[in-house]
Enzyme design. Structure first.
Site, PDB file in Angstrom:
ATOM      1  N   ASP A 257       2.322   7.983   2.750  1.00  0.00           N
ATOM      2  CA  ASP A 257       2.106   6.603   3.126  1.00  0.00           C
ATOM      3  C   ASP A 257       0.672   6.541   3.667  1.00  0.00           C
ATOM      4  OD1 ASP A 257       2.323   3.933   3.605  1.00  0.00           O
ATOM      5  OD2 ASP A 257       4.264   4.041   4.598  1.00  0.00           O
TER       6      ASP A 257
HETATM    7  C1  BGC Z   1       3.125   0.704   3.705  1.00  0.00           C
HETATM    8  C2  BGC Z   1       3.501   1.037   2.283  1.00  0.00           C
HETATM    9  C3  BGC Z   1       2.457   0.478   1.336  1.00  0.00           C
HETATM   10  C4  BGC Z   1       1.095   1.034   1.706  1.00  0.00           C
HETATM   11  C5  BGC Z   1      -0.031   0.565   0.805  1.00  0.00           C
HETATM   12  C6  BGC Z   1       1.690   1.139   4.014  1.00  0.00           C
HETATM   13  O1  BGC Z   1       1.311   0.708   5.282  1.00  0.00           O
HETATM   14  O2  BGC Z   1       4.022   1.325   4.604  1.00  0.00           O
HETATM   15  O3  BGC Z   1       4.767   0.507   1.985  1.00  0.00           O
HETATM   16  O4  BGC Z   1       2.782   0.791   0.012  1.00  0.00           O
HETATM   17  O5  BGC Z   1       0.804   0.649   3.032  1.00  0.00           O
HETATM   18  O6  BGC Z   1      -0.296  -0.766   0.971  1.00  0.00           O
END
Ligand code: BGC
Length: 707
Positions: A257
């Site tokens: 993540d």
């Molecule tokens: C979120 C993800 C997301 C990623 C990219 C993160 O903060 O938890 O779900 O895909 O950002 O935007």
């Protein structure tokens, strides 16, 4: 009509048609032997620097919604271009579908496959090749800020819907089920530890991930920010190595993540977190050199992670402007008529009618002279979260405008939330639109939180309380004191406790965040063009205390076998509206349960009849509970469901199959799945608390006997 009298001409509807769900999923046609060879040949030509380039993102901020990773022209390797997310492509404009929990309320796996396919196609048209979705974290508590992004509180239901999405989207691009695993409290997500025992992990919190990987061939998986049992998910060998690759034979790559999803260099790579996103902070040249020099990390580990990325690039025939063997689609597919109608279909099927006293709905236009539409949300484009799952369509159908259009000839007046409501008594009916917005729930972005006060930036986070915010309750209270007939339409992404005011309203609808055509879908429901057929994918309790304790500041969340309805069953609480519940403008009878053994499975058939006067659809649900078990068990667990649409008087047979494997429990000592000798009750009906049909089977000495 008894089962023997059934006409053989009545259609048989299969609750889950695996062939059509899996159809066109590019991952399932990959010739792995050939790709293994080609990958090894290419890897043999790569320098360490080129391999390192494959294990990290390129820059922290996206370019037109695309996050880049890896890619090397001299090797013929295109970069990954990753795009969010679960309710549509977050790149430029795109079709804004209803949020995932709304689509979950349709209990329609084929619809979810088609939505996945449409989002995948739009991602490809925007130049992306990896879709950062679906979100399939089980809704342990309905206060989770990102509840709207996921499907439900039940692992079987989440597994079916998640699998359908993955298969649909992987017609066009790779998917990335997220966040692996146990990411279900937002405010403390960067520090929180999800505590769990092996049985609960395997039986309740992972089966849906397993389905997406094993049956759907998900090409990548995103790890979670939180810890599981005190080890960050991005450096968790049990999750990433033992389970994902060892138990499930996952062939894809794991990406972190964003930003704080990677906490270390060597421990993360050693555990199998292949790709740091959105850029190489922990996987910087300097950190990698240091880890190699200290002996904490070996080059083979970098090779292994680079190989997983390259493998998928070759398997998916990735080019700069092509993926899955197809050229980048023309941008005209974005928000095309077909996708907007699909968003409308999903919204219509997702709306849950919770109360309809005196059949106040549907409203008959000919018999209605005046309608008051109350509340600021009636005139707002309320699409949900504005964090990573935000989608920007070119237009949004709002409730007020859609009601005005549908009720041509009727006097329709809007009363904003702060208006004087004393005139409501003049109107035949009052429709209040109330609920939540991105300010009340959603992804929690601490920096935006500070700046957000009066701006439009993402704020969200968890909901400490499941009741509506005070100003929203106030609108309903004031309207209920004046209205002749009161219909409340709720918007939101999870359970909302309604006890305080629900006895004073005539009708109540849960319309979620219905996407760009949500307003029109709502109007078609209010005026009876369509009969409501959504069912709750989350229990609505009478009061919050019916659920497990919930502390949005907690740094530790304890998991057990009883999320959602399992908890209320276990504690003996009766909810306001149970999991799987929803009314219709017509009525259905479900009868004549026939259960047969076929191989290692139960094939269960029931007859479903539309006994009312309008066309409509219902969702038949099958639950299994064990008695005389030697281990702790939930009272019942969903094991099958299917939607059946019928004209008045029409009947169909629904077939649901339960494999013996679906009845196994995870034995932590032997690390294996076991089928216990005990009594299994199969119960079928139209909600988790309306299960009139029952068949019981005893398992003993390796065999089954009806009892
Ligand atoms: C979120 C993800 C997301 C990623 C990219 C993160 O903060 O938890 O779900 O895909 O950002 O935007």
């Amino acid at each position: 009509m008894s089962s023997s009298e059934r006409s053989s001409d009545d259609p048989i509807v299969k609750a889950f048609d695996a062939d059509s769900i899996l159809a066109g999923n590019f991952a399932l046609g990959i010739d792995h032997e050939k790709i293994e060879r080609e990958t090894d040949e290419l890897l043999a030509r790569m320098t360490l620097a080129q391999k390192i380039n494959e294990i990290r993102g390129t820059q922290p901020t996206p370019i037109e919604g695309l996050y880049y990773a890896g890619g090397d022209e001299s090797l013929g390797l295109a970069p990954w271009k990753m795009v969010d997310g679960p309710r549509g492509a977050r790149s430029g404009t795109a079709t804004a579908f209803p949020v995932a929990i709304a689509r979950a309320a349709t209990f329609d796996a084929d619809l979810e496959r088609r939505v996945g396919q449409a989002i995948g196609l739009e991602v490809a048209a925007r130049g992306g090749n990896v879709l950062l979705a679906p979100t399939i974290n089980l809704l342990r508590h309905p206060g989770w800020g990102r509840a709207q992004e996921t499907y439900s509180e039940d692992p079987h239901h989440t597994g079916v819907m998640g699998l359908a999405f993955v298969c649909g989207a992987q017609n066009h691009v790779l998917t990335s089920p997220k966040h692996f695993a146990l990411n279900n409290l937002e405010n403390t997500r960067f520090d929180l530890s999800s505590e769990i025992d092996a049985r609960t992990l395997h039986e309740v919190y992972l089966p849906h991930f397993k389905r997406c990987v094993v049956e759907g061939g998900a090409a990548s998986v995103m790890s979670a920010y939180n810890k599981v049992n005190a080890v960050y998910c991005g450096e968790n060998p049990e999750l990433l190595d033992e389970i994902l690759r060892g138990d499930w034979d996952f062939r894809g790559f794991v990406e972190s993540d964003w930003f704080l999803g990677t906490r270390s260099t060597a421990p993360s790579l050693n555990a199998g977190m292949d790709l740091e996103m959105p850029a190489g902070f922990r996987y910087s040249d300097e950190n990698l050199e240091e880890a190699l020099a200290s002996g904490e990390l070996f080059e083979e580990v970098i090779h292994r992670s680079a190989r997983r990325s390259v493998y998928q690039k070759l398997a998916w025939q990735l080019g700069d402007e092509s993926v899955a063997g197809k050229k980048r689609p023309d941008v005209s597919v974005v928000e095309c008529d077909e996708h907007v109608s699909l968003a409308r279909e999903a919204a219509e099927k997702s709306i849950v009618l919770l109360k309809n006293q005196g059949d106040v709905l549907p409203l008959e236009i000919a018999a209605t002279q005046s309608i008051a539409v109350v509340g600021d949300l009636a005139d707002a484009a309320n699409l949900g979260d504005r964090g990573s799952s935000m989608v920007t369509p070119t237009s949004v159908s709002k409730p007020l405008q859609a009601i005005q259009e549908a009720a041509a000839g009727v006097r329709v007046e809007h009363f904003p939330s702060h208006a004087d409501f004393s005139r409501l008594a003049e109107f035949d009916v009052t429709i209040v639109v109330a609920g939540l917005t991105y300010l009340d729930e959603g992804e929690f972005i601490p920096t935006a939180q500070k700046e957000a006060e009066d701006s439009d930036l993402a704020r969200g986070g968890d909901r400490a309380e499941l009741v509506l915010p005070l100003p929203q309750r106030d609108v309903i209270e004031r309207a209920s004191a004046r209205a002749k007939k009161l219909v409340v339409v709720l918007q939101g992404g999870s359970a909302i406790v309604v006890r305080e005011w629900v006895d004073r309203v005539d009708a109540l609808l849960m319309s979620w965040y219905g996407g760009q055509d949500g307003g029109r879908a709502l109007a078609s429901m209010l005026f009876g063009e369509v009969s409501p057929s959504g069912r709750l994918p989350v229990t609505i309790p009478r009061e919050q205390a019916q659920f497990m304790p919930w502390d949005v500041t907690s740094l530790r969340v304890d998991h057990d076998l009883y999320p959602g309805y399992r908890w209320l069953d276990h504690e003996g609480h009766e909810p306001e509206y149970p999991f799987g519940f929803g009314l219709s403008y017509t009525t259905f009878e479900v009868k004549a349960l026939r259960v047969e053994r076929s191989g290692d499975a139960f094939v269960c058939r029931v007859d479903v009849c539309n006994t009312g006067a309008r066309p409509g659809a219902t969702v038949i649900q099958l639950y299994v509970g064990c008695t005389e078990s030697a281990i702790p068990r939930a009272k019942k667990e969903l094991k099958g469901f299917g939607r059946v649409a019928l004209d008045p008087g029409a009947e169909a047979t629904l077939e649901m199959t339960v494999q013996d494997d679906d009845l196994r429990f995870y034995d932590a000592d032997s690390k294996s799945w076991k089928l216990e000798d005990c009594r299994y009750g199969i119960r079928v009906g139209q909600s988790s608390l309306d299960l009139p049909l029952e068949a019981n089977y005893q398992r003993a000495g390796g065999g089954w006997r009806a009892v």
